[in-house]
Design an enzyme around this catalytic site. Sequence first.
Site, PDB file in Angstrom:
ATOM      1  N   LYS A  99      -6.933   1.342  11.504  1.00 32.11           N
ATOM      2  CA  LYS A  99      -7.233   1.290  10.068  1.00 32.11           C
ATOM      3  C   LYS A  99      -7.837  -0.060   9.701  1.00 32.11           C
ATOM      4  CE  LYS A  99      -4.968   2.241   5.594  1.00 32.11           C
ATOM      5  NZ  LYS A  99      -3.671   2.569   4.955  1.00 32.11           N
TER       6      LYS A  99
ATOM      7  N   SER B 242      -3.465   6.185   1.701  1.00 29.40           N
ATOM      8  CA  SER B 242      -4.712   5.453   1.869  1.00 29.40           C
ATOM      9  C   SER B 242      -5.288   5.523   3.273  1.00 29.40           C
ATOM     10  CB  SER B 242      -4.493   3.986   1.503  1.00 29.40           C
ATOM     11  OG  SER B 242      -3.531   3.384   2.385  1.00 29.40           O
TER      12      SER B 242
ATOM     13  N   SER C  88       1.260   6.441   2.682  1.00 31.67           N
ATOM     14  CA  SER C  88      -0.154   6.399   3.074  1.00 31.67           C
ATOM     15  C   SER C  88      -0.443   6.833   4.499  1.00 31.67           C
ATOM     16  CB  SER C  88      -0.713   4.988   2.849  1.00 31.67           C
ATOM     17  OG  SER C  88      -0.837   4.723   1.475  1.00 31.67           O
TER      18      SER C  88
END
Length: 479
Positions: free
Chosen positions: A70, A145, A169
């Site tokens: 990420k 997210s 997330s």
Amino acid sequence: MNYLNETIESLNKKLKNKEITAEQLTQDTLAKIKELEPKLNAMITVIDDAKPAENLDFSNELAGIPIAVKDNIITNNVKTTAASHILYNYVPVYDATVVSKLKAAKMTIIGKTNMDEFAMGSSSENSYFGAPKNPWDLTKVTGGSSGGSAAAVAGGEVIAALGTDTGGSIRQPAAFNGIFGIKPTYGRVSRWGLIAFGSSLDQIGVMTKRVQDSAKILNVLSGADDHDATVSEREVPDFTKALNQDVKGLRVAVPEEYFGEGISEKVKALIKEQIKVLEDHGAIINKVSLPHTKYVIPDYYIIASSEASSNLQRFDGIRYGYRSKDAKNLLDVYVKSRSEGFGDEVKRRIMLGSFALSAGSYDRFFRQAAKVRTLICRDFEKIFEENDVIVGPTTPTPAFGLNSKTKDPLEMYANDILTIAANLAGVPAASVPAGLVDGMPVGLQIMAKRFDEESIFRVADFIERSNKFYEKKPTGLED
């Protein structure tokens, strides 16, 4: 290479048997990303010159396996933006601890995944680089997210990706994309090198199609770190030993609040089917209550926004990142760089957090939120005195349409009502695919007491073996 038909074990076997080389595996992965990215937009940065480590020993199952990270996790000499304009050109000079551990395990970092800006969002639509698309239906959100990580795994670009979880997330996008995602106990995995959002809530975790793959990677990521004083020094168990077990005698708590108003009836029905499977195989099902669930959203947004307001002070246009071209003096550099560099959702949370921490509001808001957080923690402690795990839906609904909720922040925030409490309490939690509702994946959430990830893996692996959801392929990528 079709990752949808592979596991880390199967890839390792091919590498051992010289059916494929690590170099070929890396190039196949890059080719698959290049093929799918125009549809998915799951990556912010692809490392086109990625190469596997030298002198690989394939007795280590992770050796030579590509993995995505990420884009709020620091990577040496690889652009790290947190999906924000203010960090659009930032290239770090060191690796986060988790990245160093992946490299020590001889995994190949292949790219940085798309996300909500600074991990603030529930749909990944807040990315400066555009929203990633759900491989089950390209008109739907990936969740957030960690939406890019979820889409990359679910779409078959990579076999595994790291995500971060501040209020759901990892779990929410895992549910929306039909994959497994685990947020370990707060303190199980080092946060050093993670671009901070909410420091008392953030946790790095793993997203994979198969439960066993996450267990293998979490074995490597977990453990003490001299750089991070919040990491536990307790011994890390082998999470793979929790796999391939039955659930007989397991005490399973089912909170009534997780099946209340706002939860889709179809989602409720599907999750109850999975709970019945556990019961039919000897698990003891207990109906319980988490009475402070109704307070988790306001409590979370006061605490998380306050911590974000503090953490994001460092992005000022002075040392690195975006600087406004219209700045005429030092004040302009600060104000204009931040105004132009941050997106609307980030600004919204900075303002909320700054207000909650202000002299006139601290006692009324932040202090009270901290007290409510204690009550939420006690809810979990009470339930875990008599139960091994808590299960329920991961999300109130399946993935919703792109641009359908961007104009209503409160409606967007409501998507995290079932996942936030685990972060406030610091307990481990995961989402495992439960099935399809209206053609879209739905996740079963599993929570356990602090540092008991083994119970989560035990239940998740059992559910995976029972429903074999991994055999289903995303329909949005079909020609």
